[in-house]
Design a protein around this motif. Structure first.
Motif, PDB file in Angstrom:
ATOM      1  N   ALA A 144      20.454 -14.657 -32.651  1.00  0.00           N
ATOM      2  CA  ALA A 144      19.008 -14.446 -32.504  1.00  0.00           C
ATOM      3  C   ALA A 144      18.755 -12.939 -32.429  1.00  0.00           C
ATOM      4  CB  ALA A 144      18.486 -15.144 -31.245  1.00  0.00           C
ATOM      5  N   SER A 145      17.723 -12.498 -33.124  1.00  0.00           N
ATOM      6  CA  SER A 145      17.464 -11.049 -33.150  1.00  0.00           C
ATOM      7  C   SER A 145      15.969 -10.793 -33.252  1.00  0.00           C
ATOM      8  CB  SER A 145      18.199 -10.384 -34.317  1.00  0.00           C
ATOM      9  OG  SER A 145      17.729 -10.897 -35.555  1.00  0.00           O
ATOM     10  N   GLY A 146      15.594  -9.537 -32.963  1.00  0.00           N
ATOM     11  CA  GLY A 146      14.200  -9.095 -33.078  1.00  0.00           C
ATOM     12  C   GLY A 146      14.126  -7.573 -33.001  1.00  0.00           C
ATOM     13  N   SER A 147      13.028  -7.016 -33.483  1.00  0.00           N
ATOM     14  CA  SER A 147      12.845  -5.554 -33.452  1.00  0.00           C
ATOM     15  C   SER A 147      11.356  -5.255 -33.430  1.00  0.00           C
ATOM     16  CB  SER A 147      13.517  -4.876 -34.649  1.00  0.00           C
ATOM     17  OG  SER A 147      12.954  -5.341 -35.860  1.00  0.00           O
ATOM     18  N   VAL A 148      11.000  -4.050 -32.943  1.00  0.00           N
ATOM     19  CA  VAL A 148       9.592  -3.689 -32.823  1.00  0.00           C
ATOM     20  C   VAL A 148       9.465  -2.173 -32.654  1.00  0.00           C
ATOM     21  CG1 VAL A 148       9.530  -3.917 -30.302  1.00  0.00           C
ATOM     22  CG2 VAL A 148       7.424  -4.250 -31.632  1.00  0.00           C
ATOM     23  N   LEU A 149       8.326  -1.632 -33.112  1.00  0.00           N
ATOM     24  CA  LEU A 149       7.951  -0.231 -32.866  1.00  0.00           C
ATOM     25  C   LEU A 149       6.896  -0.208 -31.771  1.00  0.00           C
ATOM     26  CD1 LEU A 149       7.593   1.392 -36.418  1.00  0.00           C
ATOM     27  CD2 LEU A 149       9.232   2.021 -34.642  1.00  0.00           C
ATOM     28  N   LEU A 150       7.091   0.658 -30.780  1.00  0.00           N
ATOM     29  CA  LEU A 150       6.154   0.761 -29.667  1.00  0.00           C
ATOM     30  C   LEU A 150       5.836   2.217 -29.367  1.00  0.00           C
ATOM     31  CD1 LEU A 150       7.657  -1.825 -27.121  1.00  0.00           C
ATOM     32  CD2 LEU A 150       5.690  -2.154 -28.625  1.00  0.00           C
ATOM     33  N   HIS A 151       4.585   2.444 -28.998  1.00  0.00           N
ATOM     34  CA  HIS A 151       4.223   3.769 -28.483  1.00  0.00           C
ATOM     35  C   HIS A 151       4.268   3.710 -26.964  1.00  0.00           C
ATOM     36  CE1 HIS A 151       1.561   6.985 -27.008  1.00  0.00           C
ATOM     37  NE2 HIS A 151       2.105   7.664 -28.011  1.00  0.00           N
ATOM     38  N   LEU A 152       5.049   4.621 -26.382  1.00  0.00           N
ATOM     39  CA  LEU A 152       5.238   4.627 -24.935  1.00  0.00           C
ATOM     40  C   LEU A 152       4.704   5.916 -24.328  1.00  0.00           C
ATOM     41  CD1 LEU A 152       8.886   3.235 -24.651  1.00  0.00           C
ATOM     42  CD2 LEU A 152       6.730   1.955 -24.691  1.00  0.00           C
ATOM     43  N   SER A 153       4.226   5.764 -23.099  1.00  0.00           N
ATOM     44  CA  SER A 153       3.820   6.921 -22.299  1.00  0.00           C
ATOM     45  C   SER A 153       4.888   7.171 -21.245  1.00  0.00           C
ATOM     46  CB  SER A 153       2.466   6.662 -21.631  1.00  0.00           C
ATOM     47  OG  SER A 153       1.461   6.433 -22.601  1.00  0.00           O
ATOM     48  N   THR A 154       4.865   8.346 -20.675  1.00  0.00           N
ATOM     49  CA  THR A 154       5.843   8.684 -19.653  1.00  0.00           C
ATOM     50  C   THR A 154       5.749   7.692 -18.490  1.00  0.00           C
ATOM     51  OG1 THR A 154       5.668  11.020 -20.236  1.00  0.00           O
ATOM     52  CG2 THR A 154       6.647  10.502 -18.102  1.00  0.00           C
ATOM     53  N   CYS A 187      10.866   5.405 -20.054  1.00  0.00           N
ATOM     54  CA  CYS A 187      10.399   6.435 -20.997  1.00  0.00           C
ATOM     55  C   CYS A 187      10.206   7.757 -20.264  1.00  0.00           C
ATOM     56  CB  CYS A 187       9.082   5.991 -21.642  1.00  0.00           C
ATOM     57  SG  CYS A 187       8.365   7.242 -22.723  1.00  0.00           S
ATOM     58  N   SER A 188      10.878   8.792 -20.750  1.00  0.00           N
ATOM     59  CA  SER A 188      10.720  10.146 -20.208  1.00  0.00           C
ATOM     60  C   SER A 188      10.000  11.081 -21.172  1.00  0.00           C
ATOM     61  CB  SER A 188      12.101  10.741 -19.867  1.00  0.00           C
ATOM     62  OG  SER A 188      12.744   9.953 -18.881  1.00  0.00           O
ATOM     63  N   ILE A 189       9.964  10.705 -22.452  1.00  0.00           N
ATOM     64  CA  ILE A 189       9.304  11.517 -23.483  1.00  0.00           C
ATOM     65  C   ILE A 189       8.262  10.647 -24.172  1.00  0.00           C
ATOM     66  CG2 ILE A 189       9.624  12.905 -25.562  1.00  0.00           C
ATOM     67  CD1 ILE A 189      12.576  13.214 -24.740  1.00  0.00           C
ATOM     68  N   PRO A 190       6.987  10.899 -24.007  1.00  0.00           N
ATOM     69  CA  PRO A 190       5.977  10.058 -24.664  1.00  0.00           C
ATOM     70  C   PRO A 190       6.059  10.187 -26.178  1.00  0.00           C
ATOM     71  CG  PRO A 190       4.953  12.007 -23.706  1.00  0.00           C
ATOM     72  CD  PRO A 190       6.379  11.999 -23.238  1.00  0.00           C
ATOM     73  N   GLY A 191       5.949   9.056 -26.846  1.00  0.00           N
ATOM     74  CA  GLY A 191       6.045   9.064 -28.297  1.00  0.00           C
ATOM     75  C   GLY A 191       6.228   7.661 -28.831  1.00  0.00           C
ATOM     76  N   THR A 192       6.700   7.574 -30.076  1.00  0.00           N
ATOM     77  CA  THR A 192       6.898   6.301 -30.754  1.00  0.00           C
ATOM     78  C   THR A 192       8.388   5.945 -30.739  1.00  0.00           C
ATOM     79  OG1 THR A 192       4.994   6.725 -32.182  1.00  0.00           O
ATOM     80  CG2 THR A 192       6.570   5.036 -32.898  1.00  0.00           C
ATOM     81  N   TYR A 193       8.707   4.723 -30.325  1.00  0.00           N
ATOM     82  CA  TYR A 193      10.093   4.280 -30.162  1.00  0.00           C
ATOM     83  C   TYR A 193      10.350   3.034 -31.015  1.00  0.00           C
ATOM     84  CZ  TYR A 193      10.725   7.336 -26.089  1.00  0.00           C
ATOM     85  OH  TYR A 193      10.831   8.414 -25.258  1.00  0.00           O
ATOM     86  N   TYR A 194      11.618   2.869 -31.359  1.00  0.00           N
ATOM     87  CA  TYR A 194      12.077   1.668 -32.066  1.00  0.00           C
ATOM     88  C   TYR A 194      13.053   0.937 -31.150  1.00  0.00           C
ATOM     89  CZ  TYR A 194      14.608  -1.268 -35.397  1.00  0.00           C
ATOM     90  OH  TYR A 194      15.196  -2.341 -36.049  1.00  0.00           O
ATOM     91  N   PHE A 195      12.830  -0.384 -30.987  1.00  0.00           N
ATOM     92  CA  PHE A 195      13.706  -1.219 -30.175  1.00  0.00           C
ATOM     93  C   PHE A 195      14.179  -2.401 -31.022  1.00  0.00           C
ATOM     94  CE2 PHE A 195      10.924   0.832 -27.096  1.00  0.00           C
ATOM     95  CZ  PHE A 195      11.831   1.301 -26.161  1.00  0.00           C
ATOM     96  N   ALA A 196      15.441  -2.827 -30.773  1.00  0.00           N
ATOM     97  CA  ALA A 196      16.009  -3.966 -31.493  1.00  0.00           C
ATOM     98  C   ALA A 196      17.058  -4.642 -30.614  1.00  0.00           C
ATOM     99  CB  ALA A 196      16.628  -3.513 -32.802  1.00  0.00           C
TER     100      ALA A 196
END
Length: 245
Positions: free
Chosen positions: A196-206, A151-160
């Motif tokens: 098989a699959s999965g997804s999630v929203l995460l808040h990341l810091s730098t 993570c280079s930009i802090p914020g909310t991310y979506y991963f799948a």
């Protein structure tokens, strides 16, 4: 002397014309007395006041006088009460369009995204899966040599992730900073290819890292890929933190 005797005496005196002329020259008879000042009677009493005369006609207006000097200005009066609002006037005609403004500077858009695929058929367990097939990694925030997103930009991310399962069962988890966040398990059915699959929203810091990893023993690493089957991993920034400029 009044009465008949007085009247007789007056008549004898008037017979001599010469004497009458001399007397007329010396003293003029008082017309108010009957005997031309010969033995005049006592004054009478004043008469009563006469009745008032009738009003005379109105006189004509005189000429207009000259304008007088302006007087000293008086003190300012108090404010009057607000009047009732008047009726709305008619609507005016539309104005002409204004000139086109100068082009402004575009706002800086923060971007961070990646999409990668697997090339190895059976990744090693308990270590990050290295997805080396790059579909998109323009910002280079995903490192294909380690299999980790940084993570280079802090914020909310979506991963799948979407994984092809073949030959054996699959147990995978998505990690953030050395801690598993979500888990996915798929039991392989013989003579078949599964997903098989999965997804999630995460808040990341730098500086936070995110990756996929097979957990458990070697029997659970059935993640598979070939020229007609793909196993993919992706993530992107939804919106940065408010204090990021």
């Amino acid at each position: 002397m009044r009465g008949p005797a007085g009247f007789l005496l007056c008549s004898l005196l008037l017979v001599d014309p010469h004497g009458t002329e001399v007397a007329a020259q010396d003293i003029q008879p008082d017309p108010k007395t009957p005997c031309a000042n010969w033995m005049g009677g006592a004054p009478g009493y004043p008469g009563h006041n006469g009745l008032p005369g009738r009003d005379g006609k109105d006189g004509k207006d005189g000429e207009k006088g000259e304008k007088g000097e302006e007087g000293v200005q008086g003190p300012k009066g108090d404010h009057g009460e607000m009047g009732v609002p008047g009726q709305e006037g008619p609507r005016g005609f539309p104005g002409y369009p204004g000139q086109k403004g100068e082009k402004g500077e575009g706002a800086f858009v923060h971007r961070s995204a990646f999409s990668v695929g697997l090339t190895e058929r059976a990744p090693h367990p308990n270590v990050p899966i290295r997805f080396s097939k790059i579909f998109y990694n323009e910002q280079s925030h995903y490192d294909s040599s380690t299999g980790k997103f940084l993570c280079s930009i802090p914020g909310t991310y979506y991963f799948a992730y979407h994984l092809t399962v073949y030959l054996t069962d699959v147990k995978v988890s998505l990690y953030r900073k050395d801690k598993a966040v979500i888990f996915t398990y798929d039991q392989f059915q013989k003579n078949n290819v599964d997903q098989a699959s999965g997804s999630v929203l995460l808040h990341l810091s730098t500086g936070d890292e995110v990756w996929l990893q097979v957990y458990g023993e070697g029997d659970n690493n059935g993640v598979y890929a070939d020229n007609i089957n793909d196993s993919t991993f992706m993530g992107f920034l939804l919106y940065p933190d408010p204090d990021v400029h």
